[in-house]
Design a protein around this motif. Structure first.
Motif, mmCIF file in Angstrom:
data_model
loop_
_atom_site.group_PDB
_atom_site.id
_atom_site.type_symbol
_atom_site.label_atom_id
_atom_site.label_comp_id
_atom_site.label_asym_id
_atom_site.label_seq_id
_atom_site.Cartn_x
_atom_site.Cartn_y
_atom_site.Cartn_z
ATOM 1 N N ASN A 143 0.816 -1.187 0.128
ATOM 2 C CA ASN A 143 -0.131 -0.037 0.041
ATOM 3 C C ASN A 143 0.761 1.230 0.007
ATOM 4 O OD1 ASN A 143 -2.298 -1.704 0.302
ATOM 5 N ND2 ASN A 143 -2.891 -1.335 2.276
ATOM 6 N N LEU A 144 1.823 1.121 0.596
ATOM 7 C CA LEU A 144 2.939 2.344 0.805
ATOM 8 C C LEU A 144 3.507 2.613 -0.585
ATOM 9 C CD1 LEU A 144 4.557 1.793 4.342
ATOM 10 C CD2 LEU A 144 2.842 3.710 3.757
ATOM 11 N N ARG A 145 4.031 1.455 -1.085
ATOM 12 C CA ARG A 145 4.650 1.769 -2.457
ATOM 13 C C ARG A 145 3.830 2.021 -3.423
ATOM 14 N NH1 ARG A 145 9.353 -0.582 -4.009
ATOM 15 N NH2 ARG A 145 10.639 -1.652 -2.225
ATOM 16 N N GLY A 146 2.464 1.734 -3.283
ATOM 17 C CA GLY A 146 1.674 1.855 -4.390
ATOM 18 C C GLY A 146 0.959 3.662 -4.399
ATOM 19 N N ALA A 147 1.151 4.110 -2.987
ATOM 20 C CA ALA A 147 0.818 5.304 -2.861
ATOM 21 C C ALA A 147 1.815 6.142 -3.533
ATOM 22 C CB ALA A 147 0.716 5.663 -1.295
ATOM 23 N N VAL A 148 3.133 5.679 -3.593
ATOM 24 C CA VAL A 148 4.031 6.545 -4.401
ATOM 25 C C VAL A 148 3.732 6.606 -5.842
ATOM 26 C CG1 VAL A 148 6.605 6.570 -4.899
ATOM 27 C CG2 VAL A 148 5.801 5.835 -2.649
ATOM 28 N N VAL A 149 3.414 5.488 -6.356
ATOM 29 C CA VAL A 149 2.919 5.638 -7.801
ATOM 30 C C VAL A 149 1.784 6.306 -8.097
ATOM 31 C CG1 VAL A 149 2.372 4.064 -9.592
ATOM 32 C CG2 VAL A 149 3.839 3.292 -8.021
#
Length: 297
Positions: free
Chosen positions: A278-284
């Motif tokens: 979820n954290l990584r996808g928020a960056v995208v």
């Protein structure tokens, strides 16, 4: 790339991290507040702390609920009713004094898999999260397909048979519930234990596992012939079960033999990222929401 502050809002905990040098750093978490006032206070304090650590370009948030990217409203429902149905994104932006992006948590997880996980290198995928229910996301041309009512990817609502949804039939939670109901004289067990009993030869457990596998295989088959994605990624704790994907592939093969015109075999893989998705996808999502961020960096 200038650092980003990251927030993953969950019903039990809220996770924080700073994205810098292509890595998650300074990861912390707090217990999810019980009301909106405390929510604002604690998030603002955490963002202030992150600002002291790094020069943030903005805040990227993964949230439950149906996030309306146009209005900044979290529609739908979740375990946190106080975050829904008002313009929360502009309010957070005002409090943080930084650009803020928000996206649904399942969509964030899918974007993480697309950018650097199991879906790296593809342009389209369906992402399934198998938990208490079945949720997910549809990615088309590298972007989330939200749908006309923000229900894109709500695969658990689809019907598995005339009376039950995929969420009713296709999860380890539902699997355990069915097995325990059929054995009221035994100590209740969880889905993982039902799989273990099936592996050991318990016929009742094997039958219930097959019900779950069939529900998921049927849904995956339907998704392949509805959206025709390059890849179907399974997430959630049960995706770590080594038995699951081979069993689903076997059931899909049986369905394809029955439907003789079905020439395409869905490619089903397990997710790469777990609690960091979820954290990584928020960056995208931040990069897609604010393209100028990517241009500057």
């Amino acid at each position: 790339m200038q650092p980003l502050g990251l927030i993953d809002i969950g019903g039990t905990t809220i996770k924080f991290a700073i994205w810098r040098d292509q890595q998650l750093t300074d990861r912390t978490k707090i217990k999810t507040p019980a009301n909106l006032a405390d929510f604002y206070t604690q998030l603002t304090a955490e963002v202030a702390r992150m600002k002291q650590v790094a020069p943030l370009a903005g805040i990227a948030i993964s949230s439950p609920g149906a996030v309306n990217k146009k209005t900044g409203v979290i529609e739908g429902a979740s375990a946190l009713p106080y975050i829904h149905n008002f313009e929360i994104q502009p309010e957070l932006q005002r409090r943080f004094q930084l650009p803020v992006s928000m996206e649904n948590d399942a969509n964030c997880a899918a974007l993480a898999e697309l950018s650097a996980g199991a879906g790296k290198g593809v342009a389209s995928l369906c992402f399934l999260i198998i938990g208490t229910g079945v949720g997910g996301s549809v990615i088309v041309n590298h972007e989330v397909w939200h749908g006309a009512h923000l229900f894109g990817g709500e695969f658990g609502f689809t019907l598995s048979n005339d009376q039950a949804t995929v969420s009713d039939m296709g999860t380890a939670v539902a699997l355990a519930k069915r097995y325990n109901a059929a054995h009221p004289d035994q100590t209740p067990i969880d889905g993982k234990a039902v799989f273990e009993r099936a592996e050991s030869g318990d016929a009742d457990a094997q039958a219930e596992v097959q019900v779950m596998v069939h529900a998921l295989a049927k849904m995956i088959y339907n998704l392949q012939y509805s959206f025709d994605p390059e890849l179907i990624v399974l997430g959630g704790a049960v995706s770590n079960n080594a038995q699951l994907i081979p069993a689903i592939n076997e059931e899909i093969a049986r369905i394809r033999k029955m439907v003789r015109i079905a020439s395409i075999k869905p490619e089903v893989v397990a997710c790469h990222f777990t609690d960091a998705a979820n954290l990584r996808g928020a960056v995208v999502d931040f990069g897609q929401t604010y393209p100028e961020y990517l241009q500057v960096n």
